[in-house]
Scaffold this motif. Structure first.
Motif, short mmCIF file in Angstrom:
data_model
loop_
_atom_site.label_atom_id
_atom_site.label_comp_id
_atom_site.label_asym_id
_atom_site.label_seq_id
_atom_site.Cartn_x
_atom_site.Cartn_y
_atom_site.Cartn_z
N LEU A 1 24.23 3.20 8.06
CA LEU A 1 23.82 4.60 8.18
C LEU A 1 22.30 4.74 8.24
N ASN A 2 21.60 3.62 8.09
CA ASN A 2 20.13 3.62 8.08
C ASN A 2 19.59 4.64 7.08
N LYS A 3 20.21 4.67 5.91
CA LYS A 3 19.75 5.52 4.81
C LYS A 3 19.44 4.60 3.64
N LEU A 4 18.16 4.38 3.42
CA LEU A 4 17.75 3.33 2.49
C LEU A 4 17.11 3.86 1.21
N ASP A 5 16.97 5.16 1.07
CA ASP A 5 16.19 5.70 -0.05
C ASP A 5 17.02 6.04 -1.29
N SER B 1 0.83 -1.21 0.00
CA SER B 1 0.00 0.00 0.00
C SER B 1 0.86 1.26 0.00
N ARG B 2 1.95 1.23 0.75
CA ARG B 2 2.82 2.40 0.85
C ARG B 2 3.56 2.70 -0.45
N GLU C 1 7.93 0.83 6.58
CA GLU C 1 8.58 2.12 6.34
C GLU C 1 9.92 1.93 5.63
N ARG C 2 10.66 0.92 6.03
CA ARG C 2 11.96 0.65 5.38
C ARG C 2 11.74 0.15 3.95
N MET C 3 10.75 -0.68 3.77
CA MET C 3 10.47 -1.18 2.43
C MET C 3 10.06 -0.04 1.50
N GLU C 4 9.26 0.87 2.03
CA GLU C 4 8.85 2.01 1.22
C GLU C 4 10.06 2.84 0.80
N ALA C 5 11.00 3.04 1.71
CA ALA C 5 12.20 3.82 1.38
C ALA C 5 13.00 3.15 0.28
#
Length: 359
Positions: A75-79, A21-22, A115-119
């Motif tokens: 770094l938790n930067k996934l986008d 959905s996201r 949220e991570r998958m969306e990124a």
């Protein structure tokens, strides 16, 4: 067995539904008019009736992000790694002279956090938008036991199209052609196992390494369609030494004039920290050049001007010349990695059968 047995096994179906959905708004933003249907089908659909070629050829490519993913995790930067995934595929399809049409991704995770998958998918969609192709499907696989909860992997698949008579091949590259280097955005998505080995615990001190791979489709494809490009080399794993000869016929070599472009500081840093020879850097990294184009010398300035107008940084970095004579001794015939080369020549950094790089 209880109804939440799958969740107890580590697979959260509801999280999967939320993730889908996201991502829908991001995926829809990539759709070209040829896309049929929507997310949720068993396969992606793409209409070809508006492509009028005498001999249409589909051109496909697949790749992953590699161990650059580990830096994104830390770094938790996934986008942005999704852009890398798209870039590695579409730039390869471009190198054959084809227009990327659609893309599919494969994301495997230890735990599906919507949220991570969306990124991650947003990054893929951003890359598709840059390349002008559509994300028409993919897979999100939650695999507890194979991955730790925070771990993931990302790969993709691209299909493009071209007329058979317009495909790029080594037969189009001629002696005297000029080699134009188009600047990279940094390390791109290759050589990260070596990068991680060099930097160790310092890796997270260099977030600039996450700069996404540059996508060259919109700046270079129009020039290919105009017949101005004879050959394209996408500088990926193996650097100059492995990739530039891939666009050349066996009897020709690329003579690269070192110093004709700016080498980004990140490569100097990696060379010094890794105690690597400058010559070897051309075997590992792109050294600031993401794409090399072979063009007719008379058209070189026109091509450079067009690239610059499209937002690229480009310069002449060499020429196509006949191969040097074969080495006379067996010892001089191959390098440590087995590639054909010639005895060392003063003033030369790298000298193989199909590429010479000046010092």
């Amino acid at each position: 067995m209880s109804t939440n047995a799958y969740a107890q096994a580590g697979v959260d179906v509801e999280a999967g539904y939320e993730a889908v959905s996201r991502i829908k708004k991001h995926v829809h933003a990539t759709y070209r008019k040829e896309v049929l249907g929507d997310l949720g089908g068993f396969a992606g659909l793409f209409a070809l009736k508006d492509f009028h070629f005498n001999e249409p050829v589909l051109v496909s490519g697949t790749d992953g992000v590699g161990t650059k993913i580990l830096l994104a995790q830390k770094l938790n930067k996934l986008d942005t790694v999704g852009i890398d995934c798209v870039a590695m595929c579409v730039n390869d399809v471009l190198a054959q002279g084809a227009e990327p049409l659609f893309f599919l991704d494969y994301i495997s995770v230890g735990k599906n956090v919507p949220e991570r998958m969306e990124a991650l998918v947003k990054g893929v969609c951003d890359g598709c938008t840059q390349a002008g192709c559509s994300l028409i499907g993919g897979e999100m696989a939650e695999m507890p036991g194979l991955y730790e909860p925070e771990e993931f992997d990302l790969a993709g698949f691209c299909v493009g199209i071209a007329d058979r008579t317009k495909l790029l091949s080594s037969a189009l590259v001629h002696e005297g052609d000029v080699l134009i280097g188009v600047a990279s955005s940094g390390v791109h998505s290759n050589g990260f196992s070596l990068v991680r080995s060099i930097l160790g615990e310092e890796l997270t001190e260099h977030p600039e390494l996450l700069e996404p791979t540059r996508i060259y489709v919109k700046s270079v494809l129009p020039l290919i369609k105009q017949g101005l490009i004879h050959g394209v080399s996408h500088i990926t794993g193996g650097g100059f030494v492995e990739n530039i000869p891939r666009m050349l016929p066996a009897h020709l070599a690329a003579h690269i004039q070192n110093g004709t472009w700016d080498v980004p500081d990140v490569f100097t840093m990696l060379q010094h920290k890794g105690n690597l020879s400058y010559a070897s850097m051309f075997e590992y990294f792109n050294m600031g050049i993401g794409l090399v184009l072979a063009v007719d010398a008379a058209q070189a300035q026109h091509v450079i001007d067009a690239l610059c107008k499209a937002g690229e940084k480009a310069s002449i970095i060499g020429r196509v010349e006949p191969c040097a004579p074969a080495p006379t001794s067996a010892a001089a015939a191959t390098s440590d990695d087995g590639q054909a080369k010639h005895p060392h020549t003063p003033g030369v950094l790298q000298q193989h059968r199909n590429i010479v790089i000046d010092a």
